[in-house]
Every structure is written in C-alpha cells, then in structure tokens.
Write an enzyme that holds these catalytic residues in place. Structure first.
Site, PDB file in Angstrom:
ATOM      1  CE1 TYR A 137      -3.215  -2.999   0.637  1.00 22.76           C
ATOM      2  CE2 TYR A 137      -4.566  -1.029   0.519  1.00 22.76           C
ATOM      3  CZ  TYR A 137      -4.450  -2.393   0.459  1.00 22.76           C
ATOM      4  OH  TYR A 137      -5.567  -3.152   0.214  1.00 22.76           O
ATOM      5  CE  LYS A 188       2.533 -18.495  -1.622  1.00 18.58           C
ATOM      6  NZ  LYS A 188       2.041 -19.871  -1.482  1.00 18.58           N
ATOM      7  CG  ASP A 221      -1.083 -20.854  -0.143  1.00 19.58           C
ATOM      8  OD1 ASP A 221      -0.589 -20.698   0.995  1.00 19.58           O
ATOM      9  OD2 ASP A 221      -0.516 -21.510  -1.038  1.00 19.58           O
ATOM     10  CG  ASP A 245      -7.883  -5.394   0.985  1.00 18.48           C
ATOM     11  OD1 ASP A 245      -8.888  -4.928   1.553  1.00 18.48           O
ATOM     12  OD2 ASP A 245      -7.766  -5.474  -0.251  1.00 18.48           O
ATOM     13  CG  ASP A 249     -13.461  -8.164   1.194  1.00 17.56           C
ATOM     14  OD1 ASP A 249     -13.272  -7.297   2.070  1.00 17.56           O
ATOM     15  OD2 ASP A 249     -13.839  -7.888   0.034  1.00 17.56           O
TER      16      ASP A 249
HETATM   17  C1  IPM Z   1     -10.552  -1.858   2.802  1.00 20.34           C
HETATM   18  C2  IPM Z   1     -10.713  -1.381   1.382  1.00 20.34           C
HETATM   19  C3  IPM Z   1      -9.581  -0.415   1.030  1.00 20.34           C
HETATM   20  C4  IPM Z   1      -8.286  -1.182   1.145  1.00 20.34           C
HETATM   21  C5  IPM Z   1      -9.709   0.248  -0.353  1.00 20.34           C
HETATM   22  C6  IPM Z   1     -11.013   1.011  -0.476  1.00 20.34           C
HETATM   23  C7  IPM Z   1      -8.546   1.144  -0.670  1.00 20.34           C
HETATM   24  O1  IPM Z   1     -10.784  -2.460   0.509  1.00 20.34           O
HETATM   25  O2  IPM Z   1     -10.537  -1.003   3.718  1.00 20.34           O
HETATM   26  O3  IPM Z   1     -10.454  -3.064   3.044  1.00 20.34           O
HETATM   27  O4  IPM Z   1      -7.832  -1.821   0.180  1.00 20.34           O
HETATM   28  O5  IPM Z   1      -7.693  -1.144   2.209  1.00 20.34           O
HETATM   29 MN    MN Z   2     -10.831  -4.382   1.510  1.00 21.32          MN
END
Ligand code: IPM
Ligand code: MN
Length: 349
Positions: A137, A188, A221, A245, A249
C-alpha cells in the site's frame, strides 16, 4: 482526550448507513452523558468533482490535534475511476495519522448467517490484525517504457522492522488482554523470501515474550482454506496489509456478508478511524437496501476504543436481538430497508 468525533459519511451507501449509526450514537451519547461532540465533514466524490480538492489543507492536522476519533462510511465512485479522493482521504488518514493497526473482528452473531455447513457461533469468533501502514500500500514503484511492448511495471512490497514488530506485538498484547489462546501469523514467506523472513523472525522473537500464548505460522493460501474448513482453529491472526485486505473480506462472508463487518484503523492512544469493511456499493445507493449493521457495529467499536465498554456492549446486544428477531435487511434474510433495520436496533437498545 478530546471528545470530538469527525463524521465522514463519504460516497455511495456511506451516508445511508452512517445515518443509522449516528442515530444510535446520538441516543447513547445523550442517555449515558458521554459528552461526545459530532462534527460532520462532507468530503466525498461530489465535493472532489466540484472543487478538485479531496481534503482541504489543514484538515489532517485539525483531525490529528483536535479529534478523538473519525467515524467514516465508505469511499468510491464510478465518476472517479482512479479513486484519487479515496486514496487521499482514507489511505491518507491511515498513513498520516499512523493508524498501524487494522482491527477486524470476525464474529458470527447468529448461526443462521453463517455460509458454512455445520458451523455455529462458537466456531466463528476470531480477530484479524492487518498491518495498515506498509506493504504493497505504500505506493512505491514505477513504470519503464510505458505504453510500449517492452513496458515494465514495478510495485514494491515494503516491510520495516518497526512496522512489523509493532503490529505483531499489538496482536500478542490483545491476545493476552482478552484471554485469547493463540496468535497465528500468516504470510507467503516461501515466495516473498525477504519480507517473509523479517516477519517470521520478528514473530518468533516477540512470541518469546508471551509464553502463555500459543503461536503458529500459516501460509496465506492455506489460511484462506482453513478459515473456511475449520474457522474454530483461529483466535488471533496477524498479517500484512494486502493479505489482511483479502482475508478480511472472507472473514466478513463468514459472519453473514460484507454488510456485517466492522473495522478500526487504530493508532493506540491517538485519534483513530472506524469504518465498516464494506465499500460504497454504488448500485445500491439511495435505494434504502444497504445493511446498516456493519456501520452500527463500527460505532460500537469506536465507543469501546474511547473507553465506553458498557455502551458498546449495549449496542452489540441490540444488534444481536434485532437479528434474532429477523428484523434485518434482505442480505440477512429479512424484509426491511436500511432505515427500518436501523430502527429495529435502536428500539432494542
Ligand atoms: C478496505 C478497502 C480499502 C483497502 C480500499 C477502499 C482502498 O478495501 O478497507 O479493506 O484496500 O484497504
Ligand atoms: Mn478491503
């Protein structure tokens, strides 16, 4: 500590879900006399497209010096394809306020919401700490011979000893403080040898200071597989910015979807930023369908950070009761809109 909270609803469904979170925060603030002062900021894609400014000069210092926390909705708008304003505001705050801990709990609130067969509340209850100021990042890299057949692109993945050590230590401290049994570090390092070596050595060194807490390493993984196959094996997970990140999710899906998940971007003891994990969801904007629970649980997390544990628990319990009663938005199987789902929680406070 200052009692001012910056409220930044942002783009898309951000304003709709933050409105529900705010109704709850304002009620609790009054009833429990927390003395919080909410200041709204309209930084978003509309503003950026109109003025060319994502965050006015001086705003970052104002937040840093005068605020206790930032309560943020979501950023992202199809009219700003390079996400410039989002990068300036969200990533800008993560870097410039040094919010090095991205705290993302994965907790199933009702068995019905879990997409995994035969997994229940007791199986899905762990916390992911994502390093939040380094890794891929940092935006270091460049192009060579861009636009030609010989084009080269380099994107660096940066890890510093200081950055790696402080997030790993935070994960162990959290485990110790909350009675969690283990810390799993995931990366990794079989491929990313140099950064991976730094992470692994640091992990082993810090782990020695916490003899009461189990620690283990897992390739990322394999981690994604085990989070689905046997989520009960995890208690605390610590990982880098990009892997964090991605796996958060997946973590959100285990709790019932992106609409459920809360997150904190924390610089311990300093102004910190709280946001639901979900994005701005342009296609749901203004339709009163977005699930406000992620934003509401984020409000609870923010209150906990500010030392109001009882109030945070009160919000969580109201959320659980609303879900148990089936008074939710469609993504959770209910029939309510955003506003009514927010009210269902408000009524149960
Ligand atoms: C998150 C989002 C952000 C990230 C994006 C919007 C830049 O996906 O907060 O998880 O990648 O960190
Ligand atoms: Mn995200």
């Amino acid at each position: 500590m200052s009692k001012k909270i910056a409220v930044v609803p942002g783009d898309g469904i951000g304003p709709e879900v933050i409105r529900e979170g705010m109704r709850i925060l304002e009620r609790i603030n009054d009833e429990s006399k927390l003395g919080l002062e909410f200041v709204h900021f309209g930084w978003n894609a509309d503003e950026y497209l109109k003025t060319g400014i994502s965050m006015p000069p001086g705003a970052m210092d104002d937040i840093r010096n005068n605020y206790a926390a930032v309560y943020l909705g979501a950023f992202g708008d199809p009219r700003v394809p390079d996400m410039k304003h989002a990068a300036d505001i969200l990533l800008g705050m993560r870097f410039q306020l040094d919010l090095y801990v991205n705290y993302r709990p994965v907790r199933l609130l009702n068995d019905r919401l879990c997409p995994l067969r035969d997994k229940h509340r007791q199986h899905v209850d762990f916390v992911i700490f994502r390093e939040n100021t380094e890794g891929a990042y940092v935006g270091m890299g460049g192009n060579f011979k861009k636009g030609t057949p010989d084009e080269i692109a380099v994107q660096e993945d940066v890890s510093t000893r200081k950055g790696v050590e402080r997030i790993i230590r935070y994960a162990f401290e959290y485990a110790k403080k909350t009675g969690r049994k283990s810390v799993c570090m995931s990366d990794k390092n079989n491929v990313m040898r140099f950064g991976g070596d730094l992470w692994l050595r640091t992990f082993e060194e810090v782990a020695k200071e916490y003899p009461g807490i189990e620690h283990f390493h897992m390739f990322v993984d394999a981690l994604t597989m085990q989070m689905v196959r046997a989520p009960e094996m995890f208690s605390v997970i610590v990982t880098n910015n990009m892997f964090g990140d991605i796996v958060t999710d997946l973590g959100a899906a285990l709790q019932g979807g992106l609409g459920m998940a809360a997150s904190g971007n924390i610089n311990p003891g300093k102004v910190s930023l709280f946001e639901p994990i979900h994005g701005s969801a342009p296609k749901y904007t203004g339709k009163d369908v977005a699930n406000p629970i992620g934003a509401i649980l984020t409000a609870a997390m923010m209150l906990e950070y500010l030392g109001h544990d009882a109030e945070a628990t009160r919000i969580e319990n109201a959320v659980i009761a609303a879900i148990d009663a089936g008074e939710t938005t469609h993504d959770l199987g209910g029939a309510l809109g955003t506003k009514a789902a927010g009210e269902a929680v408000l009524r149960r406070l």
